[in-house]
Motif scaffolding. Structure first.
Motif, PDB file in Angstrom:
ATOM      1  N   GLN A  42       0.834  -1.205   0.000  1.00 56.57           N
ATOM      2  CA  GLN A  42       0.000   0.000   0.000  1.00 56.57           C
ATOM      3  C   GLN A  42       0.868   1.253   0.000  1.00 56.57           C
ATOM      4  O   GLN A  42       0.591   2.211  -0.728  1.00 56.57           O
ATOM      5  CB  GLN A  42      -0.912  -0.015   1.226  1.00 56.57           C
ATOM      6  CG  GLN A  42      -1.928   1.113   1.271  1.00 56.57           C
ATOM      7  CD  GLN A  42      -2.750   1.061   2.550  1.00 56.57           C
ATOM      8  OE1 GLN A  42      -2.224   0.930   3.650  1.00 56.57           O
ATOM      9  NE2 GLN A  42      -4.061   1.137   2.403  1.00 56.57           N
ATOM     10  N   ALA A  57       2.287   1.768  -3.340  1.00 54.03           N
ATOM     11  CA  ALA A  57       1.260   2.311  -4.232  1.00 54.03           C
ATOM     12  C   ALA A  57       1.149   3.823  -4.062  1.00 54.03           C
ATOM     13  O   ALA A  57       1.056   4.569  -5.045  1.00 54.03           O
ATOM     14  CB  ALA A  57      -0.084   1.647  -3.947  1.00 54.03           C
ATOM     15  N   TYR A 110      -1.617  -1.543  -5.370  1.00 55.85           N
ATOM     16  CA  TYR A 110      -2.902  -1.585  -4.655  1.00 55.85           C
ATOM     17  C   TYR A 110      -3.538  -2.968  -4.783  1.00 55.85           C
ATOM     18  O   TYR A 110      -4.088  -3.509  -3.824  1.00 55.85           O
ATOM     19  CB  TYR A 110      -3.852  -0.513  -5.175  1.00 55.85           C
ATOM     20  CG  TYR A 110      -3.682   0.820  -4.492  1.00 55.85           C
ATOM     21  CD1 TYR A 110      -3.826   0.941  -3.117  1.00 55.85           C
ATOM     22  CD2 TYR A 110      -3.375   1.973  -5.221  1.00 55.85           C
ATOM     23  CE1 TYR A 110      -3.660   2.160  -2.478  1.00 55.85           C
ATOM     24  CE2 TYR A 110      -3.212   3.197  -4.582  1.00 55.85           C
ATOM     25  CZ  TYR A 110      -3.350   3.286  -3.215  1.00 55.85           C
ATOM     26  OH  TYR A 110      -3.185   4.487  -2.583  1.00 55.85           O
ATOM     27  N   ARG A 111      -3.459  -3.544  -5.979  1.00 56.47           N
ATOM     28  CA  ARG A 111      -3.981  -4.897  -6.175  1.00 56.47           C
ATOM     29  C   ARG A 111      -3.252  -5.879  -5.253  1.00 56.47           C
ATOM     30  O   ARG A 111      -3.864  -6.754  -4.627  1.00 56.47           O
ATOM     31  CB  ARG A 111      -3.795  -5.292  -7.636  1.00 56.47           C
ATOM     32  CG  ARG A 111      -4.147  -6.721  -8.001  1.00 56.47           C
ATOM     33  CD  ARG A 111      -5.622  -7.015  -8.031  1.00 56.47           C
ATOM     34  NE  ARG A 111      -6.136  -7.549  -6.798  1.00 56.47           N
ATOM     35  CZ  ARG A 111      -7.367  -7.996  -6.621  1.00 56.47           C
ATOM     36  NH1 ARG A 111      -8.230  -7.954  -7.610  1.00 56.47           N
ATOM     37  NH2 ARG A 111      -7.753  -8.467  -5.465  1.00 56.47           N
ATOM     38  N   SER A 146      -1.778  -5.166  -2.409  1.00 53.18           N
ATOM     39  CA  SER A 146      -2.139  -4.918  -1.005  1.00 53.18           C
ATOM     40  C   SER A 146      -3.471  -5.576  -0.665  1.00 53.18           C
ATOM     41  O   SER A 146      -3.647  -6.130   0.424  1.00 53.18           O
ATOM     42  CB  SER A 146      -2.194  -3.414  -0.722  1.00 53.18           C
ATOM     43  OG  SER A 146      -3.299  -2.804  -1.359  1.00 53.18           O
ATOM     44  N   VAL A 147      -4.401  -5.547  -1.594  1.00 53.01           N
ATOM     45  CA  VAL A 147      -5.713  -6.139  -1.359  1.00 53.01           C
ATOM     46  C   VAL A 147      -5.613  -7.664  -1.263  1.00 53.01           C
ATOM     47  O   VAL A 147      -6.317  -8.301  -0.475  1.00 53.01           O
ATOM     48  CB  VAL A 147      -6.682  -5.716  -2.484  1.00 53.01           C
ATOM     49  CG1 VAL A 147      -7.927  -6.590  -2.501  1.00 53.01           C
ATOM     50  CG2 VAL A 147      -7.068  -4.256  -2.325  1.00 53.01           C
ATOM     51  N   TYR A 174      -9.019  -2.066   1.116  1.00 52.37           N
ATOM     52  CA  TYR A 174      -9.896  -2.154  -0.052  1.00 52.37           C
ATOM     53  C   TYR A 174     -10.423  -0.769  -0.433  1.00 52.37           C
ATOM     54  O   TYR A 174     -10.419  -0.385  -1.610  1.00 52.37           O
ATOM     55  CB  TYR A 174     -11.075  -3.079   0.244  1.00 52.37           C
ATOM     56  CG  TYR A 174     -10.784  -4.544   0.101  1.00 52.37           C
ATOM     57  CD1 TYR A 174     -11.137  -5.234  -1.054  1.00 52.37           C
ATOM     58  CD2 TYR A 174     -10.160  -5.255   1.116  1.00 52.37           C
ATOM     59  CE1 TYR A 174     -10.886  -6.592  -1.191  1.00 52.37           C
ATOM     60  CE2 TYR A 174      -9.899  -6.613   0.994  1.00 52.37           C
ATOM     61  CZ  TYR A 174     -10.258  -7.273  -0.164  1.00 52.37           C
ATOM     62  OH  TYR A 174     -10.002  -8.615  -0.300  1.00 52.37           O
ATOM     63  N   ALA A 213      -7.860   1.473  -2.040  1.00 52.74           N
ATOM     64  CA  ALA A 213      -7.550   1.007  -3.391  1.00 52.74           C
ATOM     65  C   ALA A 213      -8.650   1.398  -4.370  1.00 52.74           C
ATOM     66  O   ALA A 213      -8.379   1.874  -5.481  1.00 52.74           O
ATOM     67  CB  ALA A 213      -7.354  -0.509  -3.389  1.00 52.74           C
TER      68      ALA A 213
END
Length: 713
Positions: free
Chosen positions: A320, A323, A339-340, A342-343, A353, A356
């Motif tokens: 994150q 990002a 971000y993807r 981190s999710v 979430y 993002a």
């Protein structure tokens, strides 16, 4: 500070640090497939999360460097030195200091390093050439065939020259500061252990020079004194940052110990020690360090985040934070990938979430990918996956971006990219969920640009009915919608369109009058400028002279580039007075810092005006095109075409995406029109429209030109 002591502190430790090191002869037990363009972002994310001792990391680093090496010939051959430096920087960003003690990938690095020495030496690029030599030195040390010390000697000589050439500077502080600038850039491109050690020595020497500045001459002491406190205040951050930039927490702690009590840094030391300890608070301590550096020194923050990514692999806050750093540098696709990531490891962390989703929606709405339909599709798919997963995992919680808002953002982005089918579907989905004026206007504009004026008028009228604005904004907003209705109506019934343009002008006049009675803030000035520019467009649509209104817009808020773009693109298709377009172009150059690309476009729009009028352009217009023709990019090709040095077939051949093809067709139409080939011009304008780049100025101008040419038959 005495000169002798400074000289000692500036010994660059060229014999220390073990940079040549012993070659790592342990074969990798991991096989990694070649990296493709499509797989590159995911491969980079995986690479930066692997531990330094991982055999997979070594194999993947080799694959990434081989991927980069495939671009070597084209980049070196182009002789674009800045691109060459950026290419080397991309490759060495994969390297940690310890990597210089092993075997580097000569196939990738050696040709680029040699090219930098060849091209950078005449330029006097000290840091670039030092970096190239240091890389060659590592390659030489690892090679069993090379003559020993060839590049080591050249590197030492250039390092020594750098110190000697600065001996004539006024003060120790000036000498060290000048060297620091060079070695900071050198360490960024080739972070070998000895290079970092030398950079640390320079930072320590600058602290000594700042503390000892009282011994300089009064003039030098006064000049240094203004910087002294700042240098001493940031010294702990600078010293630790030398190593944190490359994810070396232990090196940062040791560096602060060398700084000692000259500038106390107990909080930074405590955070570093906590980060290294492996205790429950280690990740939090590391993230605190990231926040310290994130705005002022993003490269250090990024290196610290990468260390956290390796050390705390299950913590979503490190991808994150990567990002966030990428987003701040406008590397939006890179940010989206982090971000993807981190999710994917956010197990129960709804806030991850939500951030993002909000950020990916912002990236889509920023307009940064107008020429990249694949990037928009990738971003939209990624955001949709995260949004859907968020809905499924937390069905009761309010979404950070509602579905109708998300569909509107995606639809608008797809419209920018020329994906008109997907754009229309998304905008209609947004309206089905929630009627908004913005979505109605966007869908109407899309339909208007697709040659469906009746559909467009219906959506514009619905947007007009929904308008709830008050104050000066009310008249302006109404005028904007009426302007769009009239433009669409002009393709159906030109006489009726004239009445609507007049209604729009009355709305603009009312909004201007109300705004002029308000306090003269910058926000009001910008609003007034936009209102005057809109009034100028409406006058031109009515066949009147809008110059006075355009000039008022420039006088009110002259630094807004979009005002000149609006005026010039309108004049290009509405008047035959070439001098009016030339005047706008001159004002734009005086009041706005136009980049080369926009100078070329503005000059080409004046050439369209001249082609319609059958007149020559002012010499200044062609001078702008001549200044832009040397560029290697698309705008350089457009400039050469505008000067007649590149024919239309060659321009079309150089176009690499729908946006460039659309522009190539349009400006080929302008060329044909200037040569009196009306039918050929029409075919080019039709081809421009066929590319569906509906948000481009050229698309709208092509529609205007076709209407004019057809009305003349």
């Amino acid at each position: 500070m005495p000169r002798r002591a400074l000289a000692i502190s500036l010994l660059f430790c060229l014999a220390c640090g073990g940079a040549s090191g012993s070659r790592d002869t342990t074969p990798s037990s991991v096989e990694v497939a070649p990296v493709t363009e499509a797989e590159l972002p995911a491969a980079l994310r995986r690479y930066h999360g692997l531990s330094e001792s991982s055999a997979e990391r070594t194999a993947l680093r080799r694959a990434l460097l081989i991927y980069a090496s495939e671009k070597n010939d084209s980049i070196i051959g182009a002789r674009d030195y800045e691109a060459l430096i950026a290419h080397l920087g991309w490759m060495t960003d994969l390297l940690l200091p310890a990597d210089f003690n092993g075997t580097l990938e000569a196939q990738a690095l050696e040709p680029v390093a040699l090219a930098i020495i060849e091209q950078g030496s005449p330029r006097g690029d000290e840091s670039g050439v030092l970096s190239a030599l240091r890389i060659l030195r590592s390659l030489e040390a690892a090679s069993e065939e090379a003559e020993p010390s060839t590049y080591n000697t050249e590197y030492s000589d250039l390092s020594l020259w750098g110190r000697e050439v600065r001996e004539n500077l006024d003060t120790d502080f000036d000498r060290v500061s000048s060297l620091l600038e060079v070695w900071t850039a050198h360490a960024a491109m080739s972070p070998a252990p000895d290079v970092l050690a030398n950079l640390l020595s320079l930072h320590l020497a600058r602290v000594d020079a700042a503390e000892g500045s009282f011994s300089d001459s009064p003039q030098a002491m006064f000049r240094t004194g203004m910087l002294r406190q700042q240098v001493l205040r940031v010294a702990p951050f600078d010293v630790a940052g030398v190593f944190l930039r490359h994810g070396d927490v232990e090196g940062a702690i040791n560096a602060l110990q060398r700084l000692g009590n000259r500038e106390p840094a107990p909080q930074i030391v405590a955070a570093l020690e906590a980060a290294q300890s492996g205790s429950n608070g280690s990740a939090e301590a590391l993230l605190e360090l990231v926040e310290v550096y994130r705005e002022a020194r993003p490269a250090v923050a990024r290196g610290t985040c990468r260390y956290g990514l390796r050390a705390f692999r299950g913590d979503p806050r490190f991808p994150q934070c990567l990002a966030r750093i990428a987003a701040a540098r406008t590397r939006l696709l890179e940010a989206a990938g982090w971000y993807r990531a981190s999710v994917e490891i956010a197990d129960g962390a709804v806030a991850v979430y939500d951030e993002a989703i909000v950020e990916l929606a912002r990236f889509l709405s920023a307009g940064a990918f107008r020429r990249q339909p694949e990037a928009i599709a990738q971003l939209a798919a990624m955001a949709e996956e995260i949004l859907t997963e968020r809905e499924q995992r937390w069905p009761e919680g309010a979404l950070p971006v509602e579905r109708y808002q998300f569909d509107f953002v995606v639809g608008t982005a797809q419209m920018y990219a020329g994906n008109v089918g997907e754009a229309e579907t998304r905008l209609q989905q947004s309206l089905d969920a929630q009627q908004t004026g913005a979505a109605l206007m966007q869908l109407g504009l899309l339909q208007e640009r697709l040659g469906r004026p009746e559909d467009a008028v219906g959506h514009y009228q619905s947007a007009l009915d929904l308008s709830r604005a008050t104050g000066p904004e009310a008249g302006y907003q109404r005028a904007q919608v009426l302007h769009r209705i009239a433009d669409a109506q002009s393709a159906i019934s030109p006489s009726e369109a004239g009445n609507i343009y007049q209604q729009a002008r009355r709305g603009v006049a009312a909004s201007i009058q109300e705004a002029e009675e308000l306090e003269g803030t910058e926000e009001i000035a910008r609003f007034l400028a936009q209102a005057h520019a809109l009034d100028g467009v409406l006058q031109e649509r009515l066949g009147e002279d809008g110059s006075e209104s355009f000039n008022k817009a420039f006088e009110t808020f002259g630094r807004a580039q979009e005002l000149y773009a609006t005026a010039l693109s309108t004049l290009a298709t509405s008047t035959e007075d070439v001098s009016r377009g030339e005047n706008v172009l001159r004002m734009a150059q005086r009041q706005v810092n136009l980049d080369e690309e926009w100078r070329v476009y503005f000059a080409l729009w004046v050439k369209l005006l001249a082609a319609r009028a059958g007149q020559p352009v002012d010499a200044e217009v062609n001078a702008l095109l001549r200044s832009g023709r040397a560029g290697d990019g698309w705008s350089g090709a457009l400039a050469r075409h505008g000067l007649g040095e590149l024919d239309s077939a060659a321009l079309l051949e150089q176009a690499s995406d729908p946006g460039e093809r659309s522009e190539a067709q349009f400006y080929s139409g302008v060329r044909a029109l200037s040569e009196g080939e009306v039918e050929r011009a029409k075919s080019f304008f039709e081809a421009c429209i066929g590319e569906n780049m509906v948000s481009f100025f050229e698309h709208e101008m092509a529609q205007q030109m076709l209407r004019q040419l057809e009305s003349q038959e």
